[in-house]
Design an enzyme around this catalytic site. Structure first.
Site, PDB file in Angstrom:
ATOM      1  N   ARG A 216       0.796  -1.244  -0.019  1.00  0.00           N
ATOM      2  CA  ARG A 216       0.171   0.006  -0.080  1.00  0.00           C
ATOM      3  C   ARG A 216       0.899   1.112   0.049  1.00  0.00           C
ATOM      4  O   ARG A 216       0.455   2.107  -0.537  1.00  0.00           O
ATOM      5  CB  ARG A 216      -0.879   0.002   1.150  1.00  0.00           C
ATOM      6  CG  ARG A 216      -2.147  -0.991   0.889  1.00  0.00           C
ATOM      7  CD  ARG A 216      -3.152  -1.128   2.310  1.00  0.00           C
ATOM      8  NE  ARG A 216      -4.095  -2.196   2.155  1.00  0.00           N
ATOM      9  CZ  ARG A 216      -4.690  -2.599   2.983  1.00  0.00           C
ATOM     10  NH1 ARG A 216      -4.342  -2.658   4.323  1.00  0.00           N
ATOM     11  NH2 ARG A 216      -5.832  -3.456   2.857  1.00  0.00           N
TER      12      ARG A 216
ATOM     13  N   ASN B 172      -6.250   2.968  -1.650  1.00  0.00           N
ATOM     14  CA  ASN B 172      -5.107   2.177  -0.955  1.00  0.00           C
ATOM     15  C   ASN B 172      -4.642   1.089  -1.610  1.00  0.00           C
ATOM     16  O   ASN B 172      -3.892   0.306  -1.335  1.00  0.00           O
ATOM     17  CB  ASN B 172      -5.166   1.903   0.555  1.00  0.00           C
ATOM     18  CG  ASN B 172      -6.540   0.743   0.445  1.00  0.00           C
ATOM     19  OD1 ASN B 172      -6.972   0.496  -0.279  1.00  0.00           O
ATOM     20  ND2 ASN B 172      -6.856   0.473   1.948  1.00  0.00           N
TER      21      ASN B 172
ATOM     22  N   HIS C 170      -6.605  -4.815  -1.366  1.00  0.00           N
ATOM     23  CA  HIS C 170      -7.443  -5.281  -0.330  1.00  0.00           C
ATOM     24  C   HIS C 170      -7.138  -6.824   0.199  1.00  0.00           C
ATOM     25  O   HIS C 170      -6.736  -7.494  -0.479  1.00  0.00           O
ATOM     26  CB  HIS C 170      -8.998  -5.473  -0.563  1.00  0.00           C
ATOM     27  CG  HIS C 170     -10.042  -6.157  -0.146  1.00  0.00           C
ATOM     28  ND1 HIS C 170     -10.565  -5.383   1.028  1.00  0.00           N
ATOM     29  CD2 HIS C 170     -10.417  -7.473   0.261  1.00  0.00           C
ATOM     30  CE1 HIS C 170     -11.347  -6.277   1.956  1.00  0.00           C
ATOM     31  NE2 HIS C 170     -11.271  -7.354   1.189  1.00  0.00           N
TER      32      HIS C 170
END
Length: 211
Positions: free
Chosen positions: A114, A124, A127
């Site tokens: 990230r 970001n 996931h």
């Protein structure tokens, strides 16, 4: 006094990974990092979710101020979803990702994914499932046809290793000794992917548009 200890048990976890819309063009290099980090990509899909599907996926975030922006961002273009597997997959993938806020990640974990690929606290880049329950729910959501089998423990895990893992690994190491490649780790990783007895399908050309 001798203390009795339980024999070691091997767990193979699965977690869900998402490459978000704004960095889909970095998919190849991110997959390379994933494989080099000891994960197996069990399945992969490329799809474009609607805002409604994104709302259902992030239902636990419903009501928070950033929720509308989150669903708009996640439905803004195609994304790549993957089922990743390895020992302690959930915690290792979270560690590789770094903090959910990209700005914090850049400060505290500059080598995390990230920090490298993210833009801000919303965008970001990637996931990962928070825990086992979330991983199970998210995998079912993105891959409804997948059967999430119980994790083998004890004798079942040993039987699985003896039946599938050890023979395959032995064959791969034998081939490695004969080949003598310059980079044995990468060579063996590629060989194991090609000769996986479970034959996972990596659907590189699949593009599914959700209604």
């Amino acid at each position: 006094m001798e203390m009795s200890m339980s024999p070691p048990q091997i767990y193979v976890e699965k977690t869900l990974a998402i490459i978000k819309p704004d960095i889909v063009d970095k998919e190849e290099e991110i997959q390379d990092i994933i494989l080099r980090s000891g994960f197996t990509i069990v399945q992969r899909r490329k799809l474009h979710l609607s805002p409604e599907h994104c709302s259902n996926f992030y239902v636990e975030q419903y009501g928070k101020m950033f929720f509308p922006n989150l669903t708009a961002y996640m439905s803004s273009g195609p994304l790549v979803v993957m089922i990743l597997a390895r020992h302690k997959a959930i915690s290792y993938w979270k560690e590789l990702l770094g903090p959910s806020n990209t700005l914090v990640a850049k400060e505290t974990h500059p080598d995390s994914l990230r920090a490298i690929y993210g833009t801000d606290d919303l965008r970001n880049a990637l996931h990962g499932s928070n825990d086992f329950a979330a991983a199970e729910r998210e995998i079912r959501f993105m891959f409804p046809e997948v059967i999430i089998e119980p994790i083998p423990v004890g004798q079942a895990a040993k039987d699985y290793l003896n039946l599938y893992v050890i023979p395959t690994l032995l064959e791969g190491l034998t081939a490695l000794c004969k080949e003598k490649p310059a980079d044995p780790f990468i060579w063996l990783a590629d060989w194991l992917l090609k000769n996986n007895p479970n034959k996972p399908k990596l659907c590189h050309n699949l593009s599914a548009e959700e209604p």
